[in-house]
Design an enzyme around this catalytic site. Structure first.
Site, PDB file in Angstrom:
ATOM      1  CE1 TYR A 146      -3.585   2.631   0.359  1.00 44.37           C
ATOM      2  CE2 TYR A 146      -2.495   3.246   2.404  1.00 44.37           C
ATOM      3  CZ  TYR A 146      -3.435   3.504   1.416  1.00 44.37           C
ATOM      4  OH  TYR A 146      -4.209   4.640   1.488  1.00 44.37           O
TER       5      TYR A 146
ATOM      6  CE  LYS B  63      -2.961   6.623  -1.472  1.00 45.84           C
ATOM      7  NZ  LYS B  63      -4.205   7.057  -2.177  1.00 45.84           N
TER       8      LYS B  63
END
Length: 350
Positions: free
Chosen positions: A145, A149
């Site tokens: 993640y 991002k």
């Protein structure tokens, strides 16, 4: 346009665009599910809802026609023993790249991206982190993640100043959001409540209780996006920058913070605090065993070593630069945020 406008943060942004953004005349929502007002006031401005994914070029391009500003909130979060890293890259990175191209084709003026403080979190504490003293670590604490991002954030900031199809310029800003609580929360406090329910009403504490965490009320995070939009419209020199945007929620241990939300459901914290290192290494070695068995059978553990590490680190950030440059000032006090949240967590389905 609010991508992910049907989700947790997106709902609050749409609500504030309705009630506290006089410069906005029409709101559009792009999400994989139809927009439905779940937590806000009555809609007074036109809302156009488009169902689709940010990776679909045709849908995104059509939805952005005539749009001035895009708040890019849509993203994929996957965690657990075997997170969907491929899926996160597809949505978070490729989807953002697709959105940027659509912005340029449709002469969008501003793109405000929802990043995360996780892009600077490795295995070391961060105290009063700001835009100058923090950088992405050599190894992210969470798998998948934060990396996706951060890659998406880099794409957004690099696009600042790019020429659009008809010769205007796209301006961009990235906002690094903290872990959020409040109405619609599907993860943070809600998961704590589920864990307590599954443990006969007790949330087991791990660690000595000294680690400082910094959750933020979702309504204040939403407000930061509107502040960034207004500031960027007035001052193009802000383009290409990123900001940390914590509010005034007191910094405290995450278990202590959860306590009133547990109590409103009749749950409580354990009286015993389990040693962090003992729990961490037990989970760490369990993960090694489970991953070794993964070619034959996949077993998802009830907790992850990196999550236990996360809530036992000092992780605090400063919004000083955001308050100075984009004029971000939280509009919900800590007490109001707490009362609003208590009403939500008291009734949220677990």
């Amino acid at each position: 346009m609010v991508t992910g406008g049907s989700g947790f943060l997106g709902q609050h942004i749409v609500n504030l665009l309705q009630t506290k953004a006089d410069h906005v005349r029409e709101i559009r929502v792009l999400d994989i599910k139809p927009y439905k007002n779940c937590y806000g006031d009555h809609d007074s401005k036109v809302i156009l809802s488009t169902v689709g994914c940010v990776t679909d070029s045709n849908i995104v391009c059509n939805a952005l026609q005539g749009v001035d500003t895009v708040y890019h909130i849509a993203g994929k979060i996957s965690y657990g023993t075997f997170p969907d890293i491929t899926g996160m890259h597809h949505i978070n990175v490729e989807g953002t790249s697709n959105l940027i191209k659509a912005c340029l084709l449709n002469d969008v003026k501003r793109l405000i991206y929802c990043s995360t403080v996780d892009v600077v979190i490795g295995y070391d504490d961060i105290i009063d982190g700001n835009e100058a003293n923090t950088a992405p670590p050599r190894e992210f604490l969470f798998p998948g993640y934060p990396e996706t991002k951060y890659k998406a954030e880099c794409l957004v900031l690099k696009a600042n100043g790019s020429q659009t199809k008809n010769g205007s310029v796209l301006q961009t800003i990235s906002l690094r959001a903290n872990v959020m609580y409040g109405e619609g929360d599907p993860y943070y406090i809600t998961n704590g409540l589920r864990n307590a329910r599954d443990s006969h009403g007790t949330l087991y504490q791990v660690g000595d209780g000294t680690a400082l965490f910094q959750p933020v009320y979702v309504g204040n995070t939403a407000w930061a996006f509107i502040c960034a939009d207004k500031a960027l419209a007035k001052n193009s020199n802000l383009g290409g920058k990123f900001y940390f945007i914590p509010d005034d929620t007191p910094q405290q241990n995450t278990f202590k913070f959860m306590e009133p939300f547990l109590e409103v459901r009749g749950y409580s914290l354990s009286s015993i605090k389990f040693p962090f290192r003992l729990v961490y290494y037990f989970l760490f070695f369990s993960e090694l065993v489970v991953k070794g068995l993964s070619p034959f059978i996949k077993i998802n553990l009830p907790a992850e070593s990196y999550s236990i590490k996360y809530i036992n680190m000092n992780l605090t950030f400063s919004s000083k630069k955001a308050r100075q440059e984009i004029k971000f000032k939280p509009i919900f006090s800590p007490e109001e945020a707490k009362q609003r949240s208590l009403q939500y967590y008291k009734h949220v389905a677990l």
